[in-house]
Design a protein around this motif. Sequence first.
Motif, PDB file in Angstrom:
ATOM      1  N   HIS A  34      50.821  41.555  62.534  1.00 35.06           N
ATOM      2  CA  HIS A  34      51.648  40.432  62.950  1.00 35.06           C
ATOM      3  C   HIS A  34      51.206  39.160  62.236  1.00 35.06           C
ATOM      4  O   HIS A  34      50.044  39.011  61.869  1.00 35.06           O
ATOM      5  CB  HIS A  34      51.576  40.254  64.471  1.00 35.06           C
ATOM      6  CG  HIS A  34      52.115  41.434  65.214  1.00 35.06           C
ATOM      7  ND1 HIS A  34      53.456  41.626  65.433  1.00 35.06           N
ATOM      8  CD2 HIS A  34      51.482  42.517  65.753  1.00 35.06           C
ATOM      9  CE1 HIS A  34      53.637  42.763  66.086  1.00 35.06           C
ATOM     10  NE2 HIS A  34      52.449  43.320  66.285  1.00 35.06           N
ATOM     11  N   HIS A  35      52.159  38.267  62.054  1.00 38.72           N
ATOM     12  CA  HIS A  35      51.879  37.046  61.310  1.00 38.72           C
ATOM     13  C   HIS A  35      50.847  36.182  62.027  1.00 38.72           C
ATOM     14  O   HIS A  35      50.732  36.220  63.254  1.00 38.72           O
ATOM     15  CB  HIS A  35      53.177  36.250  61.117  1.00 38.72           C
ATOM     16  CG  HIS A  35      54.193  36.967  60.296  1.00 38.72           C
ATOM     17  ND1 HIS A  35      55.223  37.695  60.854  1.00 38.72           N
ATOM     18  CD2 HIS A  35      54.334  37.086  58.950  1.00 38.72           C
ATOM     19  CE1 HIS A  35      55.965  38.223  59.891  1.00 38.72           C
ATOM     20  NE2 HIS A  35      55.449  37.869  58.725  1.00 38.72           N
ATOM     21  N   VAL A  36      50.141  35.396  61.248  1.00 43.38           N
ATOM     22  CA  VAL A  36      49.102  34.527  61.779  1.00 43.38           C
ATOM     23  C   VAL A  36      49.703  33.547  62.791  1.00 43.38           C
ATOM     24  O   VAL A  36      50.812  33.048  62.618  1.00 43.38           O
ATOM     25  CB  VAL A  36      48.407  33.760  60.631  1.00 43.38           C
ATOM     26  CG1 VAL A  36      49.402  32.869  59.899  1.00 43.38           C
ATOM     27  CG2 VAL A  36      47.239  32.936  61.150  1.00 43.38           C
ATOM     28  N   VAL A  37      48.986  33.316  63.871  1.00 39.15           N
ATOM     29  CA  VAL A  37      49.409  32.334  64.869  1.00 39.15           C
ATOM     30  C   VAL A  37      48.951  30.959  64.394  1.00 39.15           C
ATOM     31  O   VAL A  37      47.754  30.679  64.323  1.00 39.15           O
ATOM     32  CB  VAL A  37      48.813  32.642  66.256  1.00 39.15           C
ATOM     33  CG1 VAL A  37      49.211  31.543  67.247  1.00 39.15           C
ATOM     34  CG2 VAL A  37      49.305  33.999  66.754  1.00 39.15           C
ATOM     35  N   ALA A  38      49.907  30.101  64.052  1.00 36.17           N
ATOM     36  CA  ALA A  38      49.585  28.791  63.479  1.00 36.17           C
ATOM     37  C   ALA A  38      49.616  27.680  64.510  1.00 36.17           C
ATOM     38  O   ALA A  38      49.203  26.552  64.223  1.00 36.17           O
ATOM     39  CB  ALA A  38      50.556  28.471  62.341  1.00 36.17           C
TER      40      ALA A  38
ATOM     41  N   LYS B   5      53.129  31.162  54.241  1.00 35.08           N
ATOM     42  CA  LYS B   5      54.557  31.292  53.939  1.00 35.08           C
ATOM     43  C   LYS B   5      55.349  31.688  55.182  1.00 35.08           C
ATOM     44  O   LYS B   5      56.482  31.268  55.378  1.00 35.08           O
ATOM     45  CB  LYS B   5      54.766  32.334  52.836  1.00 35.08           C
ATOM     46  CG  LYS B   5      54.256  31.927  51.466  1.00 35.08           C
ATOM     47  CD  LYS B   5      54.563  33.015  50.454  1.00 35.08           C
ATOM     48  CE  LYS B   5      54.015  32.666  49.073  1.00 35.08           C
ATOM     49  NZ  LYS B   5      54.292  33.735  48.090  1.00 35.08           N
ATOM     50  N   THR B   6      54.739  32.540  56.005  1.00 30.41           N
ATOM     51  CA  THR B   6      55.356  32.969  57.259  1.00 30.41           C
ATOM     52  C   THR B   6      54.289  32.919  58.345  1.00 30.41           C
ATOM     53  O   THR B   6      53.155  33.328  58.117  1.00 30.41           O
ATOM     54  CB  THR B   6      55.922  34.395  57.134  1.00 30.41           C
ATOM     55  OG1 THR B   6      56.809  34.459  56.002  1.00 30.41           O
ATOM     56  CG2 THR B   6      56.702  34.787  58.388  1.00 30.41           C
TER      57      THR B   6
ATOM     58  N   ASP C 299      57.076  41.457  53.776  1.00 30.54           N
ATOM     59  CA  ASP C 299      55.671  41.075  53.604  1.00 30.54           C
ATOM     60  C   ASP C 299      54.722  41.995  54.362  1.00 30.54           C
ATOM     61  O   ASP C 299      53.503  41.807  54.350  1.00 30.54           O
ATOM     62  CB  ASP C 299      55.447  39.618  54.025  1.00 30.54           C
ATOM     63  CG  ASP C 299      55.806  39.346  55.481  1.00 30.54           C
ATOM     64  OD1 ASP C 299      56.022  40.310  56.246  1.00 30.54           O
ATOM     65  OD2 ASP C 299      55.862  38.162  55.868  1.00 30.54           O
ATOM     66  N   GLY C 300      55.289  43.015  55.058  1.00 34.19           N
ATOM     67  CA  GLY C 300      54.468  44.018  55.740  1.00 34.19           C
ATOM     68  C   GLY C 300      54.152  43.697  57.183  1.00 34.19           C
ATOM     69  O   GLY C 300      53.523  44.514  57.874  1.00 34.19           O
ATOM     70  N   PHE C 301      54.603  42.564  57.675  1.00 34.35           N
ATOM     71  CA  PHE C 301      54.320  42.179  59.051  1.00 34.35           C
ATOM     72  C   PHE C 301      55.502  42.494  59.957  1.00 34.35           C
ATOM     73  O   PHE C 301      56.644  42.591  59.512  1.00 34.35           O
ATOM     74  CB  PHE C 301      53.980  40.684  59.122  1.00 34.35           C
ATOM     75  CG  PHE C 301      52.671  40.337  58.482  1.00 34.35           C
ATOM     76  CD1 PHE C 301      51.492  40.413  59.195  1.00 34.35           C
ATOM     77  CD2 PHE C 301      52.619  39.950  57.150  1.00 34.35           C
ATOM     78  CE1 PHE C 301      50.282  40.095  58.603  1.00 34.35           C
ATOM     79  CE2 PHE C 301      51.421  39.629  56.545  1.00 34.35           C
ATOM     80  CZ  PHE C 301      50.238  39.710  57.274  1.00 34.35           C
TER      81      PHE C 301
END
Length: 432
Positions: free
Chosen positions: A41-45, A70-71, A313-315
Amino acid sequence: MRFVHFHYDPMFAIATFAAIASILFIFRAHFRRFICKKGRHHVVAGTVLDQLFNFHRLYDYMTDLARKHKTYQLLNFYRSEVYTADPVNVEYILKTNFASYGKELFMKSTLDSVLKIVLGVDLDTICGTYEEGTEFSNAFDEASAITLYQYVDVFWKIKRFLNIGSEAVLRNRIKVVDEFVYKLIRIKTASAKERKANMVSSFLALKETDAKYLRDIILNFMIAGRDTTAATLSWFLYILCKHPHVQEKIVHEVAEAAKLKNTYNIDELADSLTEENPEKMHYLHAALSETLRLYPAVSVDGKLCLSDETLPDGFSIRKSGTISYQPYAMGRMKFIWGDDAEEFRLERWLDESGTFQQKSSFKFTAFQARSRICLGKDFAYRQMKIFAAALCHTYKFKLAIQNESVNYRTMLTLHIDGGLHLHASQRFEPMC
């Protein structure tokens, strides 16, 4: 925000305490679900609270995050939210697998023209002779701003239930909008037998008399045809004031394409801007596109994920989560536009012969792309070109306060906060 008033209110204090307690409980439960999710899962920003604290500069805050990732994900209390500035992911959402993503969610001059087309009504907000129409226009703008604020206002449902704060203001503004539109619909329905060239009359001719449906049609056209075009023209004039040489080149191109002289009368100017002439204005087209790249009318566009998905992007994204691509942030990404991404440079849209060159709609996302592309794109460009050509040929524009920088107002569409204050001087002596 203009509509937020922080007065002491015991009921609001109790509601706030209850809301904070609920938020802590929901956040804890959501965080546990997030930790237990399978897949990458994408990074939590950040969180929705970060968006609330940065609401006055929301799109720049999200641009800062996009420069790092980027995401990325922002934690919300109700569902996962993913934001992307990656053209590869945008192409996947709007083209490759668009079926899996459902849609979510000059003011005066463009408002007048849209209302004329949709309702056949002369609103005349430019001169202000129609007081009820002006009140409607102001209410519409404020309702738009509060609607977006709901997205980061964790208390909005409680405020709506208690009818306090911004939600009380919103209810009042919606009432103003509804009363105005329903009144016009009643007038049009009563005169349905008269053949009039406007959209509502066309619907009535098809026996479509559901007032709520007609209201929704009218407001949709207003958002799409008035807010976006007007906002872009405002930013365009701001850009011209910051880059006077661009303004002069546009004047030269318009005069050449429309065969205009240095002296003119209004009728001559209107007659010269035929349907074919705007197509010859490549430099103007590039200037408008570069304006839209840096100041897109819709800064963030969200889609609802209808099934569990894995992006290029694989996430992963979970069903019922949202993913939003960010035209405002994407226009400032160096990996998309080069090291001068944050500079206004319209030459990036022109080839060596000065002919306009369209960019990939997955990089330049102001009008969405492919099956989701805005149906009014060509009309919007033509309308903006005609407005811009007429204004630039007639007047020379300067900022009222030289070297002033303007900011946006965080709304559903990217408006200049407080409006744009200009000095306009006539270029030529008009002929009688």
